[in-house]
Design a protein around this motif. Structure first.
Motif, mmCIF file in Angstrom:
data_model
loop_
_atom_site.group_PDB
_atom_site.id
_atom_site.type_symbol
_atom_site.label_atom_id
_atom_site.label_comp_id
_atom_site.label_asym_id
_atom_site.label_seq_id
_atom_site.Cartn_x
_atom_site.Cartn_y
_atom_site.Cartn_z
ATOM 1 N N UNK A 105 -9.648 20.466 -19.979
ATOM 2 C CA UNK A 105 -9.356 21.358 -21.095
ATOM 3 C C UNK A 105 -10.547 22.278 -21.352
ATOM 4 N N UNK A 106 -10.270 23.441 -21.941
ATOM 5 C CA UNK A 106 -11.355 24.372 -22.257
ATOM 6 C C UNK A 106 -12.203 23.894 -23.425
ATOM 7 N N UNK A 107 -11.683 22.999 -24.232
ATOM 8 C CA UNK A 107 -12.443 22.411 -25.340
ATOM 9 C C UNK A 107 -12.720 20.953 -24.987
ATOM 10 N N UNK A 108 -13.997 20.616 -24.818
ATOM 11 C CA UNK A 108 -14.385 19.293 -24.338
ATOM 12 C C UNK A 108 -14.715 18.354 -25.484
ATOM 13 N N UNK A 109 -14.521 17.077 -25.221
ATOM 14 C CA UNK A 109 -15.023 16.012 -26.087
ATOM 15 C C UNK A 109 -15.737 14.992 -25.207
ATOM 16 N N UNK A 110 -16.579 14.168 -25.819
ATOM 17 C CA UNK A 110 -17.270 13.136 -25.049
ATOM 18 C C UNK A 110 -16.271 12.211 -24.361
ATOM 19 N N UNK A 111 -15.216 11.840 -25.063
ATOM 20 C CA UNK A 111 -14.232 10.908 -24.497
ATOM 21 C C UNK A 111 -13.467 11.528 -23.336
ATOM 22 N N UNK A 112 -13.065 12.804 -23.472
ATOM 23 C CA UNK A 112 -12.287 13.431 -22.402
ATOM 24 C C UNK A 112 -13.115 13.568 -21.126
ATOM 25 N N UNK B 21 -18.517 31.879 -26.600
ATOM 26 C CA UNK B 21 -18.786 31.012 -27.739
ATOM 27 C C UNK B 21 -18.252 29.601 -27.491
ATOM 28 N N UNK B 22 -17.056 29.505 -26.906
ATOM 29 C CA UNK B 22 -16.488 28.193 -26.615
ATOM 30 C C UNK B 22 -17.380 27.417 -25.652
ATOM 31 N N UNK B 23 -17.938 28.120 -24.657
ATOM 32 C CA UNK B 23 -18.845 27.466 -23.703
ATOM 33 C C UNK B 23 -20.050 26.878 -24.416
ATOM 34 N N UNK B 24 -20.652 27.665 -25.307
ATOM 35 C CA UNK B 24 -21.856 27.212 -26.007
ATOM 36 C C UNK B 24 -21.545 26.044 -26.936
ATOM 37 N N UNK B 25 -20.361 26.081 -27.556
ATOM 38 C CA UNK B 25 -19.971 24.961 -28.414
ATOM 39 C C UNK B 25 -19.799 23.683 -27.590
ATOM 40 N N UNK B 26 -19.187 23.790 -26.408
ATOM 41 C CA UNK B 26 -19.030 22.620 -25.538
ATOM 42 C C UNK B 26 -20.376 22.081 -25.070
ATOM 43 N N UNK C 46 -22.121 18.716 -23.240
ATOM 44 C CA UNK C 46 -22.803 18.848 -21.951
ATOM 45 C C UNK C 46 -24.318 18.825 -22.039
ATOM 46 N N UNK C 47 -24.862 19.158 -23.189
ATOM 47 C CA UNK C 47 -26.315 19.160 -23.355
ATOM 48 C C UNK C 47 -26.753 17.987 -24.223
ATOM 49 N N UNK C 48 -26.226 16.811 -23.909
ATOM 50 C CA UNK C 48 -26.545 15.610 -24.679
ATOM 51 C C UNK C 48 -27.031 14.506 -23.744
ATOM 52 N N UNK C 49 -27.773 13.564 -24.303
ATOM 53 C CA UNK C 49 -28.245 12.421 -23.513
ATOM 54 C C UNK C 49 -27.080 11.563 -23.045
ATOM 55 N N UNK C 50 -26.020 11.493 -23.860
ATOM 56 C CA UNK C 50 -24.844 10.701 -23.471
ATOM 57 C C UNK C 50 -24.224 11.245 -22.192
ATOM 58 N N UNK C 51 -24.117 12.561 -22.094
ATOM 59 C CA UNK C 51 -23.543 13.176 -20.894
ATOM 60 C C UNK C 51 -24.449 12.960 -19.687
ATOM 61 N N UNK C 52 -25.754 13.110 -19.871
ATOM 62 C CA UNK C 52 -26.675 12.911 -18.740
ATOM 63 C C UNK C 52 -26.647 11.461 -18.262
ATOM 64 N N UNK D 208 -36.052 31.920 -11.987
ATOM 65 C CA UNK D 208 -36.548 30.972 -10.987
ATOM 66 C C UNK D 208 -36.748 29.573 -11.552
ATOM 67 N N UNK D 209 -36.683 29.425 -12.878
ATOM 68 C CA UNK D 209 -36.966 28.113 -13.423
ATOM 69 C C UNK D 209 -35.861 27.125 -13.087
ATOM 70 N N UNK D 210 -36.217 25.828 -13.018
ATOM 71 C CA UNK D 210 -35.256 24.778 -12.732
ATOM 72 C C UNK D 210 -34.457 24.485 -13.994
ATOM 73 N N UNK D 211 -33.165 24.283 -13.837
ATOM 74 C CA UNK D 211 -32.305 24.029 -14.993
ATOM 75 C C UNK D 211 -32.740 22.763 -15.712
ATOM 76 N N UNK D 212 -32.884 22.855 -17.026
ATOM 77 C CA UNK D 212 -33.348 21.712 -17.813
ATOM 78 C C UNK D 212 -32.247 20.688 -18.044
ATOM 79 N N UNK D 213 -30.987 21.065 -17.798
ATOM 80 C CA UNK D 213 -29.876 20.145 -18.037
ATOM 81 C C UNK D 213 -29.518 19.332 -16.797
ATOM 82 N N UNK D 214 -30.318 19.456 -15.731
ATOM 83 C CA UNK D 214 -30.066 18.682 -14.520
ATOM 84 C C UNK D 214 -28.972 19.240 -13.639
ATOM 85 N N UNK D 215 -28.485 20.433 -13.925
ATOM 86 C CA UNK D 215 -27.416 21.015 -13.120
ATOM 87 C C UNK D 215 -27.976 21.691 -11.881
ATOM 88 N N UNK D 216 -27.087 21.902 -10.910
ATOM 89 C CA UNK D 216 -27.445 22.667 -9.718
ATOM 90 C C UNK D 216 -26.609 23.937 -9.732
#
Length: 752
Positions: free
Chosen positions: A734-741, A667-672, A677-683, A632-640
């Motif tokens: 792509x399945x492997x993300x970068x900040x630039x992409x 594992x690939x998801x967690x690395x991305x 995705x879990x960075x201030x730059x992305x938010x 029930x908790x609200x997502x901390x990453x701002x996602x819906x």
């Protein structure tokens, strides 16, 4: 959505229904003119600055004034002014309201300004739509003619060939998407689309005397519209169909219908019957419509149901009133989106050929060796290779048996996955990690291997065939099952280049899919094949010695860490109770293995060992019945949270959306997430672009998310799709993300 916009969408839906519900008119279609003969268009560009368009409309046909659209093929080369069209005859259309139509001959003038005065060619796209006003009363699909006009001359150079004389105009549209009549060939293939009854197999069941269960089953790549389904009770009087209980579907953006909900594979819809007598019969008419993805849209199909609520017997037949269901005045219809080029996947992802897919599979399997989910198992193989360092023949033997285990496992896994999908069921890569019992078994396996490497027990002949000991056993059996275990733990990882190869395999014939998965296995086993068969690589390995025992014990700890990670995944799937049960079972298993190692050969020692092992299995099996935890908790990453309805709502509002399909075992998801995705730059990027971050959690079984993956032809998670601002087709990242992409994708989606 504003009420006016909603009204327009409803009108478009009604217009579509009336257009497609014309099966009874098929026998008269041969008497209809092709669209370019019914509305013959000529042009005149002899006067610079103005182009004249002239339509000669055949008798018994009319053209809609409001459906004429004229656009420049290259907006950077020419700017068009407002077309001057004559007034038409006022007509009240049952669905479109008050419109104007043309008969006979009409002429329109369009002013234009060239960006380059030296340009002598004017390229225009002219779209128009009209109807046949006597029996059979039909409306043609919107037709687009591509014109190239020589400025100063009167000739039109068509860029698309006009239909041949006598060709039924109902069979095709200017963009090649089939609309009416018999299904046409699927774009990019020579195969014919399936007949309607095979493409949308319809069944109905009388459930409890008060409701029906409607079921549609579609082959791969066919989908059913939710909003194009209509259920009416024809008898007895006073009985009505209640609101259908539709399950969650797939958010689908249609070029003309807008954002809709569709269903792939199979959908079951309970429908209550209000006022029904459980002892009597009920007669219903069911209308529905669907399409072949990137292909044709079918006419509205109408079926008549006769349901005996007392006995539960239901008969399904073609509705006798299908023809009369069409509106007396045919109306314009719009169809599914224009199919993408044949060499493109959804979202612009380019398809690969067979040779390229083999190469990508080989490279993807090789990179799997570096993934954190595979490294703990490879530590086992490193020990055996080092132990055989003094014997080249032994090293080759180890490498061959390990390779056999890897390749056979990949081949079997691939055949199972492709076979299940070919049978019409969705199954994605890594889906076995959604099963809590399988995750628990892997916890036990990692724990047992770690204990063996730590010296708590050694596997002997009597226990050599027990599952958890196979991988740590010496000799060919141990080598083979180490390869099997490597494939099992590698499956939640998606290495770069691997996704395209597996997607190719899922869509390819069975023998081709087999070769793709064999290539993946060969890539995974390649490092150890080199160690066994290339003397230069083998000489790089250190000499055996006492230090190897220390290394062997040290490499047990990655096994324990892998067990901890799997236990964390299990907690996400079934909560803390499941983790406690598996931990308790793990203690029992450790005690059983410890006792086996200490009392080996003692009388009746196997009894105590067996009791402990049975207790461990019982604890693990109990996990199967535990419910998933309620979060029930609200997502901390701002996602819906992802839902097709919420996605459709956001897209209707013109909001850009980034959809992230992930899983805790990926594992690939967690690395991305950690890198991007879990960075201030992305938010900050989300705020700057106004993009909504929508996340779907596929850690546990979720048919809604599985359907979304199926829609995007994704072999599993991660899957990232960006939907642009103001609507339009999504774009797969792509399945492997970068900040630039990610920044480039969101900037492009929002026009920044």
């Amino acid at each position: 959505m504003p009420s006016f916009a909603r009204l327009l969408r409803n009108l478009a839906a009604l217009a579509s229904l009336s257009l497609f519900a014309l099966p009874a008119l098929a026998q008269d279609e041969d008497n209809l003119l092709p669209v370019t003969q019914a509305f013959h268009l000529t042009s005149d560009a002899s006067q610079p600055g103005t182009v004249k368009l002239h339509w000669r409309i055949a008798p018994d046909y009319y053209l809609y004034r409001g459906r004429i659209k004229i656009k420049a093929a290259d907006v950077s080369a020419v700017k068009l002014g407002e077309p001057a069209l004559p007034d038409g005859i006022k007509k009240h259309d049952e669905y479109l309201g008050d419109v104007e139509i043309y008969h006979g001959d009409i002429e329109a003038t369009v002013p234009y300004t060239l960006a380059d005065a030296a340009n002598k060619v004017l390229a225009l796209d002219v779209q128009y739509q009209g109807c046949h006003e006597v029996e059979p009363k039909i409306c043609y699909p919107p037709n687009t003619e591509h014109l190239k006009l020589t400025i100063g001359g009167a000739s039109t150079i068509p860029t698309d060939a006009a239909p041949a004389s006598g060709t039924p105009a109902l069979a095709s549209k200017g963009n090649g998407a089939a609309l009416l009549g018999a299904p046409a060939a699927t774009p990019g293939t020579d195969a014919q689309a399936l007949p309607a009854d095979q493409a949308f197999r319809f069944e109905a069941l009388a459930k409890d005397g008060k409701s029906l269960l409607l079921r549609w089953t579609m082959p791969k790549d066919y989908y059913l519209y939710r909003d194009k389904t209509e259920i009416k009770v024809s008898s007895p009087a006073g009985v009505t169909a209640g609101e259908p209980d539709w399950p969650s579907g797939i958010a689908h953006h249609d070029e003309h219908f807008g954002d809709t909900i569709v269903y792939f594979d199979q959908v079951e819809v309970p429908v209550p019957l209000n006022g029904a007598d459980p002892t009597k019969k009920v007669e219903l008419d069911i209308a529905y419509q669907g399409c072949l993805e990137n292909g044709i849209c079918y006419p509205v199909m109408t079926r008549h149901l006769s349901a005996d609520l007392a006995s539960g017997a239901v008969t399904v037949g073609n509705a006798a009133t299908a023809a009369s269901a069409a509106a007396p005045s045919a109306t314009p219809a719009e169809v599914a989106p224009t199919p993408p080029p044949a060499n493109l996947m959804p979202g612009g992802e380019e398809k690969v050929g067979f040779i390229a897919a083999i190469g990508l599979a080989l490279l993807g399997g090789l990179i799997l060796n570096l993934m954190p989910c595979v490294l703990p198992v490879l530590s086992l193989k490193a020990i055996t290779v080092l132990e055989s360092g003094e014997s080249p023949a032994a090293a080759r033997k180890h490498a061959l048996w390990y390779t056999a285990g890897v390749m056979l496992s990949f081949a079997l896994l691939g055949l199972v996955v492709v076979g299940i999908r070919a049978a019409g069921h969705g199954l994605q890569w890594g889906a076995q990690f959604q099963q809590p019992v399988i995750v628990g078994v892997l916890v036990y396996v990692m724990l047992a291997i770690g204990l063996s490497m730590s010296g708590v027990f050694e596997v002997g002949g009597s226990l050599g065939n027990v599952g958890s000991g196979l991988a740590s056993r010496s000799g060919p059996t141990g080598d083979f099952f180490t390869g099997v275990l490597a494939v099992v733990v590698a499956s939640p990882c998606t290495a770069p280049f691997m996704g395209s190869a597996i997607a190719f395999a899922f869509a390819a014939p069975l023998y081709v899919a087999f070769l793709i998965f064999v290539a993946l296995g060969l890539g995974l086993a390649l490092p150890f094949l080199l160690m066994g068969f290339v003397p230069a690589v083998a000489r790089m390995l250190p000499r055996p010695g006492r230090w190897m025992e220390t290394l062997k014990q040290a490499l047990a700890f990655p096994m324990y860490l892998t067990a901890v990670w799997l236990l964390w995944v299990l907690t996400k799937q079934r909560g803390a109770d499941a983790a406690a049960l598996v931990l308790a079972g793990g203690v029992l298993l450790a005690m059983a293995l410890w006792w086996y190692g200490r009392s080996r050969g003692a009388r009746f020692s196997w009894v105590f060992t067996s009791v402990l092992a049975i207790g461990a299995v019982a604890a693990l099996w109990t996990v199967h019945g535990l419910p998933a935890p309620t979060i029930t908790q609200v997502a901390s990453d701002g996602s819906v949270p992802y839902s097709p309805e919420k996605l459709a709502e956001l897209r209707s509002a013109g909001t850009p959306v980034l959809v992230d399909m992930t899983a805790d075992w990926c594992i690939t998801c967690k690395a991305n997430e950690r890198a991007v995705l879990d960075t201030d730059t992305f938010r900050d990027l989300l705020k700057q672009t106004g993009t909504v971050y929508m996340k779907g959690d596929w850690t546990d079984v979720n048919t809604t998310i599985a359907a979304f993956l199926e829609q995007w032809h994704s072999v599993g998670v991660p899957l990232y799709v960006v939907y642009p601002k103001g609507g339009g087709e999504g774009h797969k990242l792509s399945t492997v993300l970068t900040q630039d992409s990610v920044k480039q994708a969101l900037d492009a989606a929002t026009g920044q």
